[in-house]
Scaffold this motif. Structure first.
Motif, short mmCIF file in Angstrom:
data_model
loop_
_atom_site.label_atom_id
_atom_site.label_comp_id
_atom_site.label_asym_id
_atom_site.label_seq_id
_atom_site.Cartn_x
_atom_site.Cartn_y
_atom_site.Cartn_z
N HIS A 100 118.52 -93.91 -25.98
CA HIS A 100 118.86 -95.33 -25.87
C HIS A 100 119.93 -95.76 -26.86
N LYS A 116 119.18 -102.96 -26.20
CA LYS A 116 118.79 -101.59 -26.56
C LYS A 116 117.41 -101.56 -27.23
N VAL A 117 117.16 -102.60 -28.04
CA VAL A 117 115.85 -102.64 -28.69
C VAL A 117 114.75 -102.80 -27.66
N THR A 174 121.58 -103.59 -34.21
CA THR A 174 121.33 -102.98 -32.90
C THR A 174 121.19 -104.08 -31.85
N ARG A 223 120.10 -106.40 -28.74
CA ARG A 223 118.74 -106.72 -28.30
C ARG A 223 118.34 -105.92 -27.07
N LEU A 274 114.23 -99.66 -25.81
CA LEU A 274 113.54 -98.68 -26.65
C LEU A 274 112.04 -98.97 -26.71
N THR A 324 120.16 -95.75 -30.11
CA THR A 324 119.77 -96.46 -31.33
C THR A 324 119.69 -95.46 -32.47
N LEU A 377 115.35 -99.53 -37.69
CA LEU A 377 116.61 -99.48 -36.94
C LEU A 377 117.70 -100.23 -37.69
N LEU A 383 115.03 -92.37 -29.18
CA LEU A 383 116.03 -93.06 -29.99
C LEU A 383 117.43 -92.59 -29.61
N GLU A 384 117.56 -91.29 -29.45
CA GLU A 384 118.88 -90.75 -29.09
C GLU A 384 119.29 -91.17 -27.69
N THR A 408 118.35 -96.76 -39.79
CA THR A 408 119.23 -97.17 -40.89
C THR A 408 119.18 -96.14 -42.01
#
Length: 531
Positions: free
Chosen positions: A512, A443-444, A439, A441, A447, A514, A435, A509-510, A517
């Motif tokens: 949330h 959201k992480v 990003t 926290r 996820l 995020t 990621l 991923l989409e 990289t």
């Protein structure tokens, strides 16, 4: 037809042993140590008037049918002088049926033996039992008639020739067969006996074939009633050795009517024993084949076991054939010791020349016995991945994903690191999500909860092996690891489930907000200045 030809060939080479009548067994005479030692050495040169030379000339004349010349070596009484050639012929038949005289074993001196306790000028040729069971002696005496010194059969011996001849079982044939058929052929067999043996061989084959058909019908009915297929295989494999054994038994039974000479009996006796041994080892070879086929049937469709069984069958057949050949040749009188020594030297030379082949053969046996992989399974060997197509006696063939064929000698393959994919009971799923390091926290964490839910929702992911965590953090990425073991049966099913999980993770991923990289692409080096 080929089976008949094989049986005829074996039985012509190994005829039959003759069964003697109850009388006529030769008696062994004591041989002095000096005489025994002399017999073991090279024969001495015989004097012209020695027992050895005289009896040798008598035997040669009888073999050539010159009984008038042979009669010179009989001390015939005056009342029997007219029948001297006839008595010489009869005495020759009596000697061959009862003593098997070897002239080379007689004394080579003019005076004969002096250590036998007999009067000077008298030697004993041998003893045997007559029809009444009495021990009779064949005596030789020295004579110098008409200035021709020689050894002849004594009058006491000649007077009993008619009596002994009457006791022979083939005198009717001798009286009615043409003289040419009574001539002695190779191995002391008369010509009519050489003609009779193939006829008896054919008759014995007919009897053996009938016996095989009868026994086969009986046992086949038993096998059908009990539902035992292996008995059918045994019947088919044992047919040839059984027929040969029956033929030998038939020959042994009928050859008592051939009235063979002792030398001929000894010859055909060796041959019948050799034939019996051949039938025995033939049955062993068939037994090894039947046993191997039974093992293959019990293991069903396991290619590796079938290959190992075939290898064992071939090895067993080779060992039995070589051992049987040595035993049969030994029975026939061949110098087996020198043969074995020659085989040993040849074996060493063969082993040196075929070192790699033998290494691959033992490597294939090791692979088939240990079974690190089987035909049709996926493997990785020395960085090569593919599917095993064949495990041969020399090499193993692996088909790669590019459809190329990699051939590896079994000797080397047995020492390599082999990774067998078919042996695993589950497949490991792993995904690394780099990621963006900035990003948030929240959201992480959201996820991570979503990813754990994805694994939990999939029933084929083992509960005890699920893992969702932040693995590392650097200036370039915040790496999230998602892993677990999937309980599927094949690589195809694993690939399908892995695809579904990855697509679901991409949706998470989409959802949330995020993003992964983007790998940094190094800037190109500056262009060199223009000249």
């Amino acid at each position: 037809m080929r089976r008949f030809a094989l049986l005829v060939f074996l039985c012509l080479v190994c005829l039959v042993g003759s069964v003697r009548t109850s009388w006529g067994a030769p008696l062994s005479l004591p041989v002095p140590a000096a005489a025994a030692t002399a017999a073991a050495k090279e024969p001495e040169e015989a004097a012209p008037d020695s027992p050895r030379a005289s009896i040798g000339r008598y035997l040669d004349a009888c073999r050539q049918g010159d009984y008038k010349e042979a009669a010179r070596y009989l001390d015939v009484p005056a009342n029997l002088a007219a029948r001297a050639p006839e008595l010489a012929q009869e005495l020759y038949a009596v000697l061959n049926r009862n003593l098997n005289v070897d002239a080379d074993l007689l004394d080579p001196g003019s005076t004969g033996r002096t250590d036998d306790g007999l009067p000077t000028g008298t030697d004993e040729l041998g003893r045997f039992h007559d029809k009444a069971g009495r021990v009779v002696s064949i005596r030789l005496v020295r004579t110098e008639s008409k200035g021709d010194p020689r050894w002849v059969f004594s009058q006491a011996t000649v007077q009993h020739v008619d009596e002994w001849y009457e006791a022979l079982g083939d005198r009717w044939l001798r009286a009615h067969l043409p003289a040419i058929l009574q001539r002695e052929g190779p191995e002391s067999l008369l010509l009519w006996q050489w003609i009779a043996l193939p006829v008896l061989l054919l008759a014995a084959y007919v009897v053996a074939r009938f016996a095989a058909l009868l026994a086969g019908a009986v046992f086949r009915r038993i096998a059908k009633k009990q539902g035992r297929q292996w008995l059918e295989r045994v019947l088919k494999g044992a047919r040839g050795p059984f027929m040969l054994a029956v033929m030998l038994v038939g020959f042994v039974f009928v050859t008592r009517y051939l009235s063979l000479y002792l030398a001929a009996e000894a010859f055909v006796g060796r041959l019948v024993r050799a034939a019996a041994l051949g039938a025995f080892f033939w049955a062993l070879v068939r037994g090894a084949i039947i046993f191997g086929d039974g093992l293959k049937d019990r293991q069903g469709s396991k290619p590796s076991w079938i290959a190992l069984t075939q290898l064992g069958q071939k090895a067993a057949r080779i060992v039995i054939i070589v051992l049987g050949s040595v035993v049969v040749l030994s029975e026939l009188g061949y110098p087996v010791a020198s043969l074995i020594a020659g085989l040993g030297i040849g074996g060493i030379a063969f082993a040196l020349a075929a070192q790699k082949t033998v290494e691959n053969l033992f490597g294939s046996a090791s692979i088939l016995a240990d079974q690190p992989f089987r035909v049709g399974e996926a493997v990785r060997v020395d960085g090569i991945e593919g599917t095993v197509e064949l495990i041969g006696l020399r090499s193993t063939r692996i088909r790669t994903a590019e459809r190329t064929l990699v051939i590896i000698p079994n000797g080397k393959l047995a020492d390599m690191r082999i990774e067998a994919f078919a042996a695993r009971d589950r497949f490991r799923f792993a995904a690394r999500l780099p990621l963006v390091p900035t990003t948030p926290r929240a959201k992480v964490e959201a996820l991570l909860v979503a990813l754990a839910g994805i694994l939990e929702a999939e029933k084929k992911v083992r509960k005890d092996d699920r893992l969702v965590c932040v693995k590392s953090l650097s200036e370039t990425a915040l790496e999230v690891e998602v892993s677990g073991y999937l309980e599927v049966e094949s690589f195809t099913a694993f690939a399908e489930l892995r695809t579904r999980l990855l697509l679901t993770i991409a949706d998470a991923l989409e959802t949330h907000g995020t993003a992964l990289t983007t790998p940094l692409v190094p800037a190109p080096p500056p262009a060199p200045p223009a000249p």
